[in-house]
Design a protein around this motif. Sequence first.
Motif, PDB file in Angstrom:
ATOM      1  N   ALA A  33       1.007  -1.046  -0.154  1.00  0.00           N
ATOM      2  CA  ALA A  33      -0.072  -0.057   0.135  1.00  0.00           C
ATOM      3  C   ALA A  33       0.943   1.215  -0.007  1.00  0.00           C
ATOM      4  O   ALA A  33       1.535   1.345   1.194  1.00  0.00           O
ATOM      5  N   CYS A  83      -0.252  -0.746  -4.438  1.00  0.00           N
ATOM      6  CA  CYS A  83      -1.670  -0.023  -4.536  1.00  0.00           C
ATOM      7  C   CYS A  83      -1.590   1.624  -4.293  1.00  0.00           C
ATOM      8  O   CYS A  83      -0.674   1.764  -3.431  1.00  0.00           O
ATOM      9  N   TYR A  89      -2.190  -1.462  -9.207  1.00  0.00           N
ATOM     10  CA  TYR A  89      -3.694  -1.319  -8.556  1.00  0.00           C
ATOM     11  C   TYR A  89      -4.061  -0.116  -8.155  1.00  0.00           C
ATOM     12  O   TYR A  89      -3.679   0.405  -7.046  1.00  0.00           O
ATOM     13  N   ALA A  90      -4.728   0.922  -8.851  1.00  0.00           N
ATOM     14  CA  ALA A  90      -4.916   2.198  -8.507  1.00  0.00           C
ATOM     15  C   ALA A  90      -6.353   2.797  -9.141  1.00  0.00           C
ATOM     16  O   ALA A  90      -6.933   2.126 -10.018  1.00  0.00           O
ATOM     17  N   SER A 106      -4.435   4.385   1.414  1.00  0.00           N
ATOM     18  CA  SER A 106      -3.911   3.475   0.810  1.00  0.00           C
ATOM     19  C   SER A 106      -4.049   1.975   1.299  1.00  0.00           C
ATOM     20  O   SER A 106      -4.015   1.201   0.533  1.00  0.00           O
ATOM     21  N   THR A 129      -7.037   0.532   0.165  1.00  0.00           N
ATOM     22  CA  THR A 129      -7.231   0.353  -1.131  1.00  0.00           C
ATOM     23  C   THR A 129      -6.302  -1.054  -1.163  1.00  0.00           C
ATOM     24  O   THR A 129      -6.903  -1.918  -2.100  1.00  0.00           O
ATOM     25  N   ALA A 130      -5.337  -1.253  -0.493  1.00  0.00           N
ATOM     26  CA  ALA A 130      -4.687  -2.742  -0.514  1.00  0.00           C
ATOM     27  C   ALA A 130      -5.574  -3.588  -0.114  1.00  0.00           C
ATOM     28  O   ALA A 130      -5.549  -5.009  -0.622  1.00  0.00           O
ATOM     29  N   CYS A 169      -8.263  -4.288  -2.648  1.00  0.00           N
ATOM     30  CA  CYS A 169      -7.598  -5.025  -3.899  1.00  0.00           C
ATOM     31  C   CYS A 169      -7.605  -6.513  -3.709  1.00  0.00           C
ATOM     32  O   CYS A 169      -7.829  -7.168  -4.422  1.00  0.00           O
TER      33      CYS A 169
END
Length: 644
Positions: free
Chosen positions: A304, A322, A349-350, A393, A396-397, A400
């Motif tokens: 992340a 990410c 991955y974003a 983030s 986000t990870a 993901c």
Amino acid sequence: MTQPSQAEPMRPYQNADRYKSNLRQLSRHGHLSGLPPLSSAATRLVIDGAGNLNVDIGGGNLLYPGDAQAAVERQVASFLETPSRCFCKPEEVFEDGAEVNWLYRSLRDRLASFPKAETQAPFAGFLVVFGLGLGHHVRMLAERLRFKALIVIETHDDFINHSLHVVDWAGLAQSLARSDRSLHFVRGPNLYGQIVSIINSDDYALLDGSYLYAHYQTPEYTDLIQKLFFKAKDLTMLPGWVEDQLLVFRNATANFARSGYWLQRARVPSRRRRPAFVIGAGPSLDKDLDDIKRCRDQVVVITASSGLKPCLENGIRPDIHCELENSPGLGDVAESLAAKYDLSGITLYATPSVDPRISPCFDKTVYFFRSGLSSTVFYGQGADHTPLAEPTSGNTAVYCALSLGFKEIYLFGLDFGARDPNHHHSRHSVYFTYEDEAELATYTPYQFDYTLPGNFGGAVNTGWLLNLGQTVVGQAIAQIGDARVMNCSDGCRIPGAAPLAAEAIALADPPCSVAVDLEAALAELARVGEPLTRPDDFARLGASLRGFAADCRDILHRLDPHGAPQGVIVAFCDQVNRRLGALKEDGGAAYGIIIGHSRALTSGAFHYASTLDQADDGGGLAALIAVLDEGLARLGPVIDATFG
């Protein structure tokens, strides 16, 4: 809680006609869907010989002392003498929100010399009532207070059913509607989330000074009231300021002008066969690096944002990296790490709103759509979008891993806090490795103002943003489901993630290679071979934004600068909201760009109008209107910088 008098025996009471009328009227608007039948109630609505209503809550104990209506009248009278109100003064945002900050500073400075009211003007956006009981107090408050939206919170469906036999809710709802006021019932799970959702509506700008009325005390209501008083940032967060949203749009447009990336339009239904290690840059990462290296060949590693550098420096090369934020600084970081370590073989991955310099640093890029962004509305074209990948983030990870189908997930460095506030990130992260840069060496990225239970016991320092991140991870685990998640981080406890010390991890030999597992996931995503840009729609979007700013200025120019400040500005807010509604219906992208600034404009105007002397015609309202007009005029060059 009182015992009934033996001289006045209580007997069951119902008013079936009123109940049916109320339920029919309120259910028509979705207020009370799923209300259980009265036959399942654990309490009884009762009446005595004198016609006094009450609730028998068991064992002959009554909810109200004596006559319920008389008791409520005393309580309401006491509240009105010194009402409890939630005040939310506008606060400046990050430095890159230049227009919001200019607006707030100008309102503060230019209105400083004008006469102020002894107490804030009485109108408020919301009246929040904690506890319904029989409901007499709700009608009394609605008659005596000035507000826009009435929120009634009740955790016991019994009391709602009883109240439907007692109060003319159908009449009250119609009366509120005639005066352009709304009624909301909050019940069931996630009470606080429901309240925040109602407040984040068209009447958001009028939050300052809202009334909080506690009919009776319960631990749950006390907790809700504390949150509303002391976590106002949860309610007053702007959904991006205009510069931020325009940067998001520019970045997405630049990223989508390329081809050869993957687009995640929905979660991947297949299952990954390898476990995933999700790695953030929290302070506890440092102690787990050896165990991560021990298990490296058996897992897929997902980093992340700021977790990438500590991993690379310690010989841990991730498979997926990410990114969430649109900061240009993250483009600098990516290019620097690519030059030093070579990021080939790593998949990005974003969100498409990240700096366009990041994607070329990686071999492959997968874009997903996050909620609440103008670029998602414009480019998403029916794709799934999610709030579960933010606000950090680290979120986000985790998203993901869950959305790409990993079913065994281990979390490292996702602390969402710090046991030592001075050690707020991994010692290998950017915050502690550029000691020659004074700003980074002394910068603390988060405000730690309270504690939460630790994953391995004790208490961990955290703040509102990190707490929100921890909460959203728990929501992602629960909502996506079907995954076994272990938290190896020595930070805050995460709902749905079982604590597990890193040294206790024991993994079987992997059933397939990393490449095979990831290619299977990519095969279920959309491969984009042509740019997604739409020049004509882009130009129309810029015209919509300019038109909105011009319309708001026109509304301002028609206001009476000699009227009562609060009333004049409430009318202004209502007209802006109607214009925003039209903008939202017209595709929504322009709405997403301007909503944050519009909320700053209207909420700031409402706060300062409410604090001015309402009877003084000394020019305070005229000065306020002038600031708003100048603030809207300043948007022209900001919009032109993106749309030409």
